[in-house]
Write an enzyme that holds these catalytic residues in place. Structure first.
Site, PDB file in Angstrom:
ATOM      1  N   HIS B   8       5.490  11.049  -7.370  1.00  0.00           N
ATOM      2  CA  HIS B   8       5.493  10.369  -6.079  1.00  0.00           C
ATOM      3  C   HIS B   8       6.408  11.050  -4.942  1.00  0.00           C
ATOM      4  O   HIS B   8       7.245  11.583  -5.167  1.00  0.00           O
ATOM      5  CB  HIS B   8       6.361   8.705  -6.324  1.00  0.00           C
ATOM      6  CG  HIS B   8       5.543   8.029  -7.425  1.00  0.00           C
ATOM      7  ND1 HIS B   8       4.418   7.522  -7.279  1.00  0.00           N
ATOM      8  CD2 HIS B   8       6.099   7.643  -8.740  1.00  0.00           C
ATOM      9  CE1 HIS B   8       4.072   6.801  -8.396  1.00  0.00           C
ATOM     10  NE2 HIS B   8       5.266   6.891  -9.344  1.00  0.00           N
ATOM     11  N   ARG B  70       5.663   6.996  -2.809  1.00  0.00           N
ATOM     12  CA  ARG B  70       6.855   6.355  -3.833  1.00  0.00           C
ATOM     13  C   ARG B  70       6.687   5.019  -4.320  1.00  0.00           C
ATOM     14  O   ARG B  70       6.434   4.160  -3.363  1.00  0.00           O
ATOM     15  CB  ARG B  70       8.162   6.469  -2.713  1.00  0.00           C
ATOM     16  CG  ARG B  70       9.299   6.240  -3.412  1.00  0.00           C
ATOM     17  CD  ARG B  70      10.717   6.269  -2.614  1.00  0.00           C
ATOM     18  NE  ARG B  70      12.010   6.017  -3.517  1.00  0.00           N
ATOM     19  CZ  ARG B  70      13.046   6.319  -3.053  1.00  0.00           C
ATOM     20  NH1 ARG B  70      13.297   6.820  -1.935  1.00  0.00           N
ATOM     21  NH2 ARG B  70      14.062   6.404  -3.931  1.00  0.00           N
ATOM     22  N   HIS B 177       0.771   0.723 -11.918  1.00  0.00           N
ATOM     23  CA  HIS B 177       1.976   0.965 -11.586  1.00  0.00           C
ATOM     24  C   HIS B 177       2.522  -0.023 -10.563  1.00  0.00           C
ATOM     25  O   HIS B 177       2.099  -0.227  -9.514  1.00  0.00           O
ATOM     26  CB  HIS B 177       2.162   2.526 -10.915  1.00  0.00           C
ATOM     27  CG  HIS B 177       3.403   3.033 -10.996  1.00  0.00           C
ATOM     28  ND1 HIS B 177       4.618   2.426 -10.655  1.00  0.00           N
ATOM     29  CD2 HIS B 177       3.800   4.351 -11.571  1.00  0.00           C
ATOM     30  CE1 HIS B 177       5.540   3.091 -10.807  1.00  0.00           C
ATOM     31  NE2 HIS B 177       5.192   4.285 -11.385  1.00  0.00           N
ATOM     32  N   TYR B 193       9.188  -1.601 -14.796  1.00  0.00           N
ATOM     33  CA  TYR B 193       8.204  -0.404 -14.929  1.00  0.00           C
ATOM     34  C   TYR B 193       7.499  -0.659 -16.194  1.00  0.00           C
ATOM     35  O   TYR B 193       6.348  -0.505 -16.626  1.00  0.00           O
ATOM     36  CB  TYR B 193       8.631   0.863 -14.555  1.00  0.00           C
ATOM     37  CG  TYR B 193       8.855   1.263 -13.348  1.00  0.00           C
ATOM     38  CD1 TYR B 193       8.852   0.106 -12.122  1.00  0.00           C
ATOM     39  CD2 TYR B 193       8.680   2.643 -12.797  1.00  0.00           C
ATOM     40  CE1 TYR B 193       8.781   0.594 -10.732  1.00  0.00           C
ATOM     41  CE2 TYR B 193       9.171   2.954 -11.325  1.00  0.00           C
ATOM     42  CZ  TYR B 193       9.045   1.959 -10.250  1.00  0.00           C
ATOM     43  OH  TYR B 193       9.016   2.442  -9.084  1.00  0.00           O
ATOM     44  N   HIS B 222       4.639   6.136 -17.796  1.00  0.00           N
ATOM     45  CA  HIS B 222       5.832   5.674 -18.537  1.00  0.00           C
ATOM     46  C   HIS B 222       5.689   5.846 -20.077  1.00  0.00           C
ATOM     47  O   HIS B 222       6.054   4.878 -20.599  1.00  0.00           O
ATOM     48  CB  HIS B 222       6.873   4.435 -18.186  1.00  0.00           C
ATOM     49  CG  HIS B 222       6.579   4.260 -16.421  1.00  0.00           C
ATOM     50  ND1 HIS B 222       5.958   3.511 -16.022  1.00  0.00           N
ATOM     51  CD2 HIS B 222       7.137   5.093 -15.415  1.00  0.00           C
ATOM     52  CE1 HIS B 222       6.109   3.418 -14.734  1.00  0.00           C
ATOM     53  NE2 HIS B 222       6.824   4.665 -14.319  1.00  0.00           N
ATOM     54  N   GLU B 283       6.866  12.197 -13.448  1.00  0.00           N
ATOM     55  CA  GLU B 283       7.525  11.185 -12.399  1.00  0.00           C
ATOM     56  C   GLU B 283       8.799  11.874 -11.963  1.00  0.00           C
ATOM     57  O   GLU B 283       9.632  11.139 -11.922  1.00  0.00           O
ATOM     58  CB  GLU B 283       7.582  10.020 -13.223  1.00  0.00           C
ATOM     59  CG  GLU B 283       7.629   8.854 -11.791  1.00  0.00           C
ATOM     60  CD  GLU B 283       7.974   7.427 -12.279  1.00  0.00           C
ATOM     61  OE1 GLU B 283       8.124   7.168 -13.803  1.00  0.00           O
ATOM     62  OE2 GLU B 283       7.809   6.679 -11.791  1.00  0.00           O
ATOM     63  N   ARG B 289      17.130  10.997 -12.663  1.00  0.00           N
ATOM     64  CA  ARG B 289      17.178  12.271 -11.965  1.00  0.00           C
ATOM     65  C   ARG B 289      18.337  13.131 -12.838  1.00  0.00           C
ATOM     66  O   ARG B 289      18.540  14.479 -12.340  1.00  0.00           O
ATOM     67  CB  ARG B 289      17.537  12.170 -10.480  1.00  0.00           C
ATOM     68  CG  ARG B 289      16.434  11.199  -9.855  1.00  0.00           C
ATOM     69  CD  ARG B 289      16.828  11.241  -8.354  1.00  0.00           C
ATOM     70  NE  ARG B 289      15.516  10.297  -7.809  1.00  0.00           N
ATOM     71  CZ  ARG B 289      15.494  10.382  -6.529  1.00  0.00           C
ATOM     72  NH1 ARG B 289      16.042  11.266  -5.710  1.00  0.00           N
ATOM     73  NH2 ARG B 289      14.151   9.638  -6.142  1.00  0.00           N
TER      74      ARG B 289
END
Lengths: 340, 340
Positions: B8, B70, B177, B193, B222, B283, B289
């Site tokens: 995204h 996003r 999604h 999610y 996911h 993703e 992150r």
């Protein structure tokens, strides 16, 4: 010794369901009044168990099951608090009768008289009663009494604290377990149950509940929903949220049961969750009643998966009984009283 | 060749978010009118990618990413259909600019102008536009535009059929999604999610959508939420519902991506889902992150997990590129045009 921490009375005699139907239609009609509970004999109870749970427990070598009212029948979204109270009392009394009839095979756990929008503190009375009258060993706490609309605050909200304080007072763990989905988007046992497990764990990661209540013990059923499979994701999210590691933040107070109905899933669970946080369970007779044609065994025969997993004897013993006796101290006391 | 089917534009220049804020506050104030989109230069786009996605793609050996707006910013629950339409157009145009600037590194996928309670058929126009103007290779379909209140019918409901017909007409797969959770019970990336992934699969198991639309292709992101971890449960539920085996009922039309951020989860995914139904994805830059202190690698460096998994070279090639080229025929054509 094998203790199954997750069994529901899914096979209760038909009078129970009939009574519930009448209760709900009286509520809809606005007919109030005192009602007697359903009339069910001891023999009928014995019959409902000996053909089902007890037979399967014997076949699989399960000694004792922590037994609570049928989860999908709790249906907290129906009626109101009075209706839920009456229903919880009747269901809890019935599970207590089961445990009285078979004290070495069943220990009772209580459902709560939750109702959407009603203060969770209203459940304290039934918890106390279930402890005083029935010596229950655990409660089932529904994080979503709305039945799939998720209108309650997260489990970390102070609205829930009176329940937690009562649990700690009595030495009761809570299994976090939703009921029937009234939302057509969610299949009850295929989506809503698993989603609730995942949701509850993430609520606990976001909050700091166990700093406030270090003695609180939660059991997440159905193998923790998506959590062990995504353990890396949750470790990373905890880190991003500035929380301690999940070992420190969660695993002193949260355990996962083994209701995962195939070998690779059980293997995954056991490879990421420390042994001391895994509790044997099968949720039998429950969501998945069939025989797996790939193995010729029942899907929910979780003893077979634990037996086939790479575990030491000590780890297997921890999962089968030591962990549950530690996390359910009232169960441990019950068993000790019986010399078990 | 490594194709990431799930990226995204999470790092878009700040003007995009500013513009969205103004759009929504104008909506709340009842100020209508034509608005220009945000002004973002090609250099600003390059900068936003070269420091982020492109750097990480190069480090990890990812050749191309299917790139969509996003996910958490889609926020279909805000505004109304007009607001969502304007926002979808701007976000889709921006991803298309990314793909125009880096045709060998990014291929565009489109978000839809969904809005809760609005007929999904209203999205057909934007799908057609995104195909005609931008040659998008996929769409992202939100099964819950309400943002965590799940007020839409299941994906098997005929309300969704106009979208499916348009997908088939253009050879577009859909990634299922959701977007931001507006429900305080659900953490967006840690619960909503994953729950949506599980929920969608169970809706598909309950229904018979692919008998009606045999050409339809869905990608569950996911790692499929809780599904591969509970594959036995889902096999058992399909059996109890009288459905064909999941191989026949689901796996001709449903694939799972590899956004599972630790080795045991990836191993579990690969051990139960056939190789041809697994699509490489990370993703990135996305939900998680940070760097995993247990491995000293980024949690979302899913190349590392696939490399370490027990796979043949042929299986790895299928997961990295062959499968996605089969399920995303427009992507395959794009790549062929470039001699790739």
């Amino acid at each position: 010794m094998i203790i199954d921490c997750h069994g529901h009375y899914t096979t209760a005699p038909g009078q129970l369901g009939e009574w519930r139907k009448q209760q709900l239609s009286a509520f809809e009609d606005g007919t109030s009044g005192q009602r007697q509970g359903p009339s069910i004999s001891d023999d009928e109870i014995r019959e409902s168990l000996e053909a089902n749970q007890l037979r399967l427990m014997d076949e699989r070598g399960i000694d004792l099951t922590v037994f609570s009212p049928r989860a999908s029948f709790m249906a907290h979204h129906l009626g109101d608090f009075e209706i839920s109270s009456e229903w919880a009392r009747i269901c809890n009394d019935l599970c207590a009768r089961v445990a009285d009839l078979y004290p070495e095979r069943f220990a009772p756990a209580a459902m709560l008289p939750q109702s959407p929008g009603v203060d969770p503190a209203s459940c304290v009375g039934e918890i106390n009663r279930a402890v005083d009258e029935h010596d229950v060993v655990a409660i089932n706490l529904n994080p979503d009494p709305s039945g799939g609309y998720w209108s309650s605050p997260p489990l970390t909200d102070e609205q829930w604290f009176p329940i937690y304080e009562t649990m700690i007072e009595h030495g009761l763990p809570a299994m976090i377990h939703v009921s029937t989905s009234a939302n057509p988007a969610f299949h009850t046992t295929g989506a809503h149950y698993l989603n609730a497990d995942t949701t509850a764990v993430m609520q606990l990661i976001e909050g700091d509940l166990f700093s406030r209540f270090p003695e609180l013990q939660f059991v997440i059923p159905h193998g923790g929903g998506a959590v062990p499979y995504h353990w890396g994701r949750f470790r990373g999210l905890a880190q991003a949220l500035g929380k301690p590691t999940l070992d420190d933040h969660l695993l002193g107070n949260v355990s996962f049961d083994t209701c995962v109905y195939h070998q690779p899933g059980i293997n995954e669970l056991l490879s990421v969750i420390p042994t001391e946080n895994v509790l044997f369970a099968s949720e039998m007779v429950g969501a998945v009643r069939g025989i797996d044609l790939m193995t010729d065994r029942y899907f929910d025969d979780t003893v077979a998966y634990i037996e086939a997993a790479e575990l030491t004897d000590g780890q297997r013993k921890a999962i089968y009984s030591d962990n549950v006796r530690r996390i359910y101290p009232r169960l441990h006391r019950r068993l000790e009283t019986m010399g078990l």
